[in-house]
Structure formats: structure tokens, C-alpha cells
Design a protein around this motif. Structure first.
Motif, PDB file in Angstrom:
ATOM      1  N   ALA A   8       0.897  -1.368  -0.107  1.00  0.00           N
ATOM      2  CA  ALA A   8      -0.094   0.047  -0.003  1.00  0.00           C
ATOM      3  C   ALA A   8       0.993   1.259  -0.009  1.00  0.00           C
ATOM      4  O   ALA A   8       0.637   2.311  -0.651  1.00  0.00           O
ATOM      5  N   ASP A   9       2.067   1.387   1.000  1.00  0.00           N
ATOM      6  CA  ASP A   9       2.845   2.244   0.803  1.00  0.00           C
ATOM      7  C   ASP A   9       3.500   2.699  -0.488  1.00  0.00           C
ATOM      8  O   ASP A   9       3.669   3.908  -0.714  1.00  0.00           O
ATOM      9  N   LEU A  10       3.681   1.728  -1.190  1.00  0.00           N
ATOM     10  CA  LEU A  10       4.336   1.718  -2.450  1.00  0.00           C
ATOM     11  C   LEU A  10       3.353   1.888  -3.786  1.00  0.00           C
ATOM     12  O   LEU A  10       3.675   2.122  -4.842  1.00  0.00           O
ATOM     13  N   GLY A  11       2.054   2.053  -3.456  1.00  0.00           N
ATOM     14  CA  GLY A  11       1.086   2.417  -4.181  1.00  0.00           C
ATOM     15  C   GLY A  11       0.363   1.204  -5.271  1.00  0.00           C
ATOM     16  O   GLY A  11      -0.195   1.516  -6.092  1.00  0.00           O
ATOM     17  N   PHE A  12       0.722  -0.060  -4.646  1.00  0.00           N
ATOM     18  CA  PHE A  12      -0.129  -0.964  -5.426  1.00  0.00           C
ATOM     19  C   PHE A  12      -1.488  -1.064  -5.471  1.00  0.00           C
ATOM     20  O   PHE A  12      -2.109  -0.873  -4.456  1.00  0.00           O
ATOM     21  N   ASP A  13      -2.099  -1.203  -6.538  1.00  0.00           N
ATOM     22  CA  ASP A  13      -3.513  -1.449  -6.591  1.00  0.00           C
ATOM     23  C   ASP A  13      -4.204  -2.542  -5.760  1.00  0.00           C
ATOM     24  O   ASP A  13      -5.133  -2.083  -5.082  1.00  0.00           O
ATOM     25  N   ASN A  14      -3.730  -3.605  -5.707  1.00  0.00           N
ATOM     26  CA  ASN A  14      -4.333  -4.606  -4.964  1.00  0.00           C
ATOM     27  C   ASN A  14      -3.110  -4.946  -3.596  1.00  0.00           C
ATOM     28  O   ASN A  14      -2.787  -6.285  -3.770  1.00  0.00           O
ATOM     29  N   SER A  15      -3.094  -4.018  -3.006  1.00  0.00           N
ATOM     30  CA  SER A  15      -2.098  -4.109  -1.782  1.00  0.00           C
ATOM     31  C   SER A  15      -2.502  -5.062  -0.714  1.00  0.00           C
ATOM     32  O   SER A  15      -1.430  -6.009  -0.300  1.00  0.00           O
ATOM     33  N   GLU A  16      -3.595  -5.504  -0.611  1.00  0.00           N
ATOM     34  CA  GLU A  16      -4.043  -6.470   0.519  1.00  0.00           C
ATOM     35  C   GLU A  16      -3.515  -7.710  -0.126  1.00  0.00           C
ATOM     36  O   GLU A  16      -3.156  -8.544   0.714  1.00  0.00           O
TER      37      GLU A  16
END
Length: 66
Positions: A8-16
Motif C-alpha cells: 500500500a505504501d508503494l501504491g500497489f492497486d491490490n495491496s491487501e
């Protein structure tokens, strides 16, 4: 500020989902190491997975293997 989820911190769309894959991969690697299995042995035990899939998990490339 960090969220506790690197993806999430790196901005991934599907971070979870990425975080779950990373955690699952870490647990699988721990079991492989604890049982002292090589990739071929692991693939035989997990008949649904090929040795190449095990290799991807062991090396942290979980995008298509989990």
C-alpha cells in the motif's frame, strides 16, 4: 506515514492481496526449510504445483504462483 503494508505504501492497486501472497509465501518457505525439502520434493508433495511454481515461491516471485 506508513500503513504497515509495504505494498500500500508503494501504491500497489491490490495491496491487501499482495500482502497476503507475501505472507503465504513466507510461511510456505518456512515449512520447506523446516522440513528440509528441496523444490522437487515439495512439488511432489503438493501435486497441484510444478517445481517451477515452488521455485517462484522460494525466490519470492509470488505474482503468478499463489
Amino acid at each position: 506515514m506508513t500503513t504497515g503494508n509495504l505494498f500500500a505504501d508503494l501504491g500497489f492497486d491490490n495491496s491487501e492481496e499482495e500482502l497476503r501472497k507475501a505472507k503465504l509465501g513466507r510461511e510456505i518457505r518456512a515449512v520447506i526449510n523446516r522440513r528440509r525439502l528441496n523444490q522437487a520434493q515439495t512439488a511432489r508433495l503438493l501435486a497441484m504445483m510444478k517445481q517451477l511454481d515452488i521455485s517462484a515461491i522460494v525466490t519470492g516471485r509470488t505474482a503468478n504462483s499463489l
